[in-house]
Design an enzyme around this catalytic site. Structure first.
Site, PDB file in Angstrom:
ATOM      1  N   GLU A 126      -1.090  -4.413   9.246  1.00 39.97           N
ATOM      2  CA  GLU A 126      -0.119  -5.466   9.518  1.00 39.97           C
ATOM      3  C   GLU A 126      -0.317  -6.084  10.896  1.00 39.97           C
ATOM      4  OE1 GLU A 126       3.809  -4.033   8.521  1.00 39.97           O
ATOM      5  OE2 GLU A 126       3.280  -3.920   6.403  1.00 39.97           O
ATOM      6  N   HIS A 167       7.740  -8.923   4.203  1.00 41.92           N
ATOM      7  CA  HIS A 167       6.393  -9.153   3.640  1.00 41.92           C
ATOM      8  C   HIS A 167       5.888  -7.856   3.001  1.00 41.92           C
ATOM      9  CE1 HIS A 167       4.177  -7.268   7.286  1.00 41.92           C
ATOM     10  NE2 HIS A 167       5.293  -6.631   6.999  1.00 41.92           N
ATOM     11  N   ARG A 168       4.627  -7.834   2.560  1.00 35.42           N
ATOM     12  CA  ARG A 168       3.946  -6.592   2.168  1.00 35.42           C
ATOM     13  C   ARG A 168       2.753  -6.380   3.105  1.00 35.42           C
ATOM     14  NH1 ARG A 168       6.172  -4.196  -2.539  1.00 35.42           N
ATOM     15  NH2 ARG A 168       5.248  -2.399  -1.483  1.00 35.42           N
ATOM     16  N   SER A 169       2.188  -5.183   3.070  1.00 37.17           N
ATOM     17  CA  SER A 169       1.033  -4.938   3.957  1.00 37.17           C
ATOM     18  C   SER A 169      -0.193  -5.731   3.508  1.00 37.17           C
ATOM     19  CB  SER A 169       0.731  -3.451   4.031  1.00 37.17           C
ATOM     20  OG  SER A 169       0.564  -2.906   2.744  1.00 37.17           O
ATOM     21  N   ALA A 222       0.837  -1.215   0.000  1.00 33.60           N
ATOM     22  CA  ALA A 222       0.000   0.000   0.000  1.00 33.60           C
ATOM     23  C   ALA A 222       0.860   1.248   0.000  1.00 33.60           C
ATOM     24  CB  ALA A 222      -0.919   0.019   1.213  1.00 33.60           C
ATOM     25  N   SER A 223       2.034   1.168   0.637  1.00 34.84           N
ATOM     26  CA  SER A 223       2.937   2.323   0.612  1.00 34.84           C
ATOM     27  C   SER A 223       4.118   1.924  -0.250  1.00 34.84           C
ATOM     28  CB  SER A 223       3.337   2.731   2.031  1.00 34.84           C
ATOM     29  OG  SER A 223       4.423   2.021   2.522  1.00 34.84           O
ATOM     30  N   ASP A 240       9.977   2.060  10.730  1.00 33.49           N
ATOM     31  CA  ASP A 240       9.827   2.372   9.305  1.00 33.49           C
ATOM     32  C   ASP A 240       8.902   3.580   9.196  1.00 33.49           C
ATOM     33  OD1 ASP A 240       9.471   2.616   6.618  1.00 33.49           O
ATOM     34  OD2 ASP A 240       8.490   0.670   6.313  1.00 33.49           O
ATOM     35  N   GLN A 280       4.943   4.943   9.932  1.00 30.38           N
ATOM     36  CA  GLN A 280       4.141   3.787   9.537  1.00 30.38           C
ATOM     37  C   GLN A 280       4.315   2.561  10.442  1.00 30.38           C
ATOM     38  OE1 GLN A 280       3.795   2.690   5.168  1.00 30.38           O
ATOM     39  NE2 GLN A 280       5.204   1.090   5.828  1.00 30.38           N
ATOM     40  N   GLU A 281       5.559   2.245  10.827  1.00 31.69           N
ATOM     41  CA  GLU A 281       5.797   0.974  11.538  1.00 31.69           C
ATOM     42  C   GLU A 281       6.712   1.168  12.742  1.00 31.69           C
ATOM     43  OE1 GLU A 281       7.188  -1.941   8.673  1.00 31.69           O
ATOM     44  OE2 GLU A 281       5.742  -1.206   7.196  1.00 31.69           O
ATOM     45  N   LYS A 290      11.025  -8.932   8.564  1.00 29.39           N
ATOM     46  CA  LYS A 290       9.850  -8.258   9.121  1.00 29.39           C
ATOM     47  C   LYS A 290       8.606  -8.797   8.440  1.00 29.39           C
ATOM     48  CE  LYS A 290       9.232  -3.969   6.478  1.00 29.39           C
ATOM     49  NZ  LYS A 290       8.865  -2.545   6.592  1.00 29.39           N
ATOM     50  N   ASP A 330      13.894   1.227   1.421  1.00 27.60           N
ATOM     51  CA  ASP A 330      12.789   0.388   0.923  1.00 27.60           C
ATOM     52  C   ASP A 330      12.216   1.052  -0.335  1.00 27.60           C
ATOM     53  OD1 ASP A 330      10.442  -1.022   0.451  1.00 27.60           O
ATOM     54  OD2 ASP A 330       9.414  -0.314   2.238  1.00 27.60           O
ATOM     55  N   ASP A 331      11.354   2.060  -0.161  1.00 27.42           N
ATOM     56  CA  ASP A 331      10.837   2.776  -1.330  1.00 27.42           C
ATOM     57  C   ASP A 331      11.979   3.368  -2.161  1.00 27.42           C
ATOM     58  OD1 ASP A 331       8.335   2.162  -0.385  1.00 27.42           O
ATOM     59  OD2 ASP A 331       7.927   4.155   0.437  1.00 27.42           O
ATOM     60  N   LYS A 346      12.004  -7.253  -0.935  1.00 28.30           N
ATOM     61  CA  LYS A 346      10.626  -7.675  -1.201  1.00 28.30           C
ATOM     62  C   LYS A 346      10.583  -8.170  -2.641  1.00 28.30           C
ATOM     63  CE  LYS A 346       8.346  -3.956   1.492  1.00 28.30           C
ATOM     64  NZ  LYS A 346       7.870  -2.539   1.363  1.00 28.30           N
ATOM     65  N   HIS A 396      -0.942   2.550   6.802  1.00 23.05           N
ATOM     66  CA  HIS A 396      -1.462   1.257   7.268  1.00 23.05           C
ATOM     67  C   HIS A 396      -2.474   1.386   8.394  1.00 23.05           C
ATOM     68  CE1 HIS A 396       2.435  -0.797   5.643  1.00 23.05           C
ATOM     69  NE2 HIS A 396       1.623  -0.408   4.689  1.00 23.05           N
ATOM     70  N   GLU A 436      14.068   2.637   8.645  1.00 25.37           N
ATOM     71  CA  GLU A 436      13.791   2.351   7.236  1.00 25.37           C
ATOM     72  C   GLU A 436      13.067   3.549   6.611  1.00 25.37           C
ATOM     73  OE1 GLU A 436      11.699  -1.350   6.809  1.00 25.37           O
ATOM     74  OE2 GLU A 436      10.619  -0.630   5.054  1.00 25.37           O
TER      75      GLU A 436
HETATM   76  P1  PGA Z   1       3.738  -1.867   1.912  1.00 21.44           P
HETATM   77  O1  PGA Z   1       4.540  -1.332   3.181  1.00 21.44           O
HETATM   78  O2  PGA Z   1       3.795  -3.332   1.884  1.00 21.44           O
HETATM   79  O3  PGA Z   1       2.361  -1.280   2.156  1.00 21.44           O
HETATM   80  O4  PGA Z   1       4.410  -1.216   0.728  1.00 21.44           O
HETATM   81  C1  PGA Z   1       5.578  -1.997   3.785  1.00 21.44           C
HETATM   82  C2  PGA Z   1       6.773  -1.122   3.975  1.00 21.44           C
HETATM   83  O5  PGA Z   1       6.745   0.096   3.698  1.00 21.44           O
HETATM   84  O6  PGA Z   1       7.791  -1.630   4.412  1.00 21.44           O
HETATM   85 ZN    ZN Z   2       9.019   0.290   4.266  1.00 20.33          ZN
END
Ligand code: PGA
Ligand code: ZN
Length: 426
Positions: free
Chosen positions: A204, A363-365, A39-40, A242, A162-163, A386, A310-311, A335, A154, A283
C-alpha cells in the site's frame, strides 16, 4: 437505457489481473469501473472469479470478463433500469449464489460501480452527490488515514501488524490534511535513511522496515510526526492501526514479534499501547475466529477508541447488525468488493448508522486508478477514508480525487463525522 457492457482484463497494482468494466447508454456515454482485490481477506467476503490453471498463476480473470460480456450484457440491455438497487438485485439473482461466485464478485462489483456512475450522470450529479442522496447522508470530506508503515500480509518484514496509519484529525481543510500526510511520510523516509534502515515499500506504499515490534513502528511514526512539525493526538495527528489479527492468530494464540498472547493478554497489550501512543482507531485487533474476544475487547477499549470490524464484518449489513447486538465492535470498514454490489454497500452504511456504529471507507491492497471509494467516503459522510500511503499512483488517485472534490465544492466541511474517538487521551 443501457446499450452494452464490456470488460477488459487489466493489471492491478501488484501486477495481477483484474477487470475494468465499461457500460454504454443510449445517450452514447461510457461509464467505467475497475475491481480492486484484497490480500488479507475475511472468510465471509464475496468471492472473486479467477480462471485457475497455469496462466497468470491461476489468477486470470477471463471468466469474469466473459460474465460481463455474456450474461450481464444480455441482462443490462434487456430492459429499462430505474435505480441502482434494481440493477444490483437483478445481478444477484442472475448470479444465483450466496457468495457471488458464479459470475464473480469482481465482475459484479465493477458493473455495479459503473452503473452508479451512469445513474449519477443521468441525474446530472457528481458521483459523491448522487451517493449522498441515494444513501440519505450529508456529505463531508473525510479525514484521510495514510498508511505509512506496512507489515503483515502487505510486506516481507517480520512485523505482525499490517497497517500503521496517520490521521490528520486536527487539520482544518482537506488540502492541509493531504499536505500534512505527505510531509510526515517524507519525514519518515528521511528518518529511516538516517538510521540506515530499509526504505522499501509494502503493497500500500508505506515503508516496510525490518522491524518486528509494533512499538518500534509507533516510535518511528511519532518521531516523523514531530519532525514534520506537528503534534500527536486529538488536536493534530492521531494514529490508527490495522493489526489484521486473522494473520497472526494460530491455535488460539496471537503471535506478535517474540510474544505470544491469549486474547485477554492481547487486550491488555493494546491497552498499554493506548496509554503510550495517540491511537484513535484499531481495526481487526482480534481474529474473526475469536468471536468471544471481540465483546471483551470492545468493553475494555471501546469507550476510548474506535474498534473497526473489517475481516469480521466484510461490509455485510447482517454481520454489522449482529455485531451491534453483541457489542463486538463500534465501527465497520466499508469495501464494496467485500459484499459485491453498491446497493448492499449502502445497506451496510445504513445498518451501521442505525446501530450507532461509525464507518470508514477503504481501498484494497490490490488497487487500480479507480477512485470510486473517494466519492463513496464523501457521499456517505462518514468522515474517514483509508487509501494507503500518500504516494504511488493507485493510492494517490483516491486522495487526488478528494482534492478535486474539495476544490469543486468549497462548502463541504472536512473532518470526522462525530467528535467521538478523535484520539484517546493517552
Ligand atoms: P486487503 O487489506 O485489501 O489486502 O484485504 C486491507 C485491510 O485489511 O484493511
Ligand atoms: Zn483491515
Amino acid at each position: 437505457a443501457f446499450t452494452g457492457a464490456r470488460a477488459l482484463q487489466i493489471l492491478d497494482s501488484r501486477g495481477f489481473p483484474t477487470l475494468r468494466v465499461q457500460i454504454r447508454d443510449d445517450a452514447g456515454d461510457h461509464f467505467y469501473a475497475s475491481a480492486p482485490s484484497g490480500a488479507s481477506t475475511g472468510s465471509h467476503e464475496a468471492v472473486e472469479l479467477r480462471d485457475g490453471g497455469t496462466a497468470w498463476s491461476g489468477r486470470g480473470v477471463t471468466k469474469a470478463v466473459r460474465s460481463v460480456t455474456g450474461e450481464i450484457n444480455t441482462l443490462l440491455t434487456s430492459r429499462e433500469w430505474d435505480s441502482q438497487s434494481t440493477v444490483d438485485n437483478a445481478l444477484r439473482e442472475l448470479d444465483g449464489t450466496a457468495e457471488k461466485s458464479r459470475l464473480g464478485a469482481n465482475a459484479l462489483v465493477a458493473v455495479s460501480m459503473a452503473a452508479s456512475r451512469a445513474f449519477a450522470a443521468h441525474d446530472r450529479a457528481s458521483l459523491h452527490t448522487w451517493i449522498a442522496s441515494t444513501v440519505g447522508c450529508s456529505q463531508r470530506l473525510p479525514v484521510p488515514h495514510f498508511n505509512v508503515l506496512n507489515g503483515g500480509q502487505h510486506a516481507a518484514n517480520a512485523l505482525a501488524f499490517q497497517e500503521f496509519m496517520i490521521a490528520p484529525v486536527g487539520a482544518t481543510t482537506l488540502p492541509d490534511a493531504v499536505e500534512w500526510g505527505a510531509d510526515i511520510y517524507h519525514a519518515l523516509g528521511s528518518i529511516l535513511r538516517k538510521k540506515g534502515m530499509a526504505t522499501g515499500l509494502g503493497d500500500e506504499g508505506g515503508y516496510a522496515p525490518e522491524i518486528s515490534r509494533p512499538e518500534q513502528a509507533l516510535d518511528l511514526i511519532v518521531e516523523a510526526i514531530e519532525t514534520a512539525g506537528h503534534r500527536t493526538g486529538a488536536g493534530d495527528v492521531a494514529i490508527a492501526l490495522d493489526p489484521a489479527a486473522n494473520y497472526f492468530f494460530h491455535d488460539g494464540r496471537y503471535l506478535v514479534g517474540e510474544q505470544s498472547f491469549s486474547t485477554t493478554e492481547l487486550v491488555t497489550y493494546y491497552e498499554k499501547l493506548l496509554d503510550n501512543y495517540p491511537i484513535r482507531s484499531l481495526e481487526d485487533p482480534l481474529a474473526e475466529d475469536d468471536p468471544n474476544g471481540w465483546p471483551e475487547l470492545t468493553a475494555a477499549l471501546g469507550s476510548r477508541i474506535q474498534i473497526v470490524g473489517d475481516d469480521l464484518l466484510v461490509t455485510s449489513a447482517a454481520r454489522v447488525q449482529a455485531a451491534i447486538a453483541s457489542a463486538s465492535a463500534n465501527a465497520v470498514l466499508i469495501k464494496p468488493n467485500q459484499v459485491g454490489t453498491v446497493s448492499e454497500t449502502f445497506d451496510t452504511l445504513r445498518a451501521a448508522a442505525q446501530g450507532g456504529f461509525t464507518a470508514m471507507v477503504s481501498h484494497r491492497s490490490g488497487e487500480t486508478m479507480d477512485s470510486f471509494v473517494a466519492d463513496l467516503a464523501v457521499g456517505a459522510g462518514c468522515g474517514q477514508l483509508k487509501a494507503g500511503a500518500p504516494a504511488r499512483g493507485e493510492r494517490v488517485a483516491k486522495y487526488n480525487r478528494l482534492l478535486e472534490i474539495a476544490d469543486e465544492d468549497p462548502a463541504l466541511s472536512y473532518g470526522l463525522a462525530t467528535p467521538m474517538n478523535q484520539g484517546n487521551q493517552h
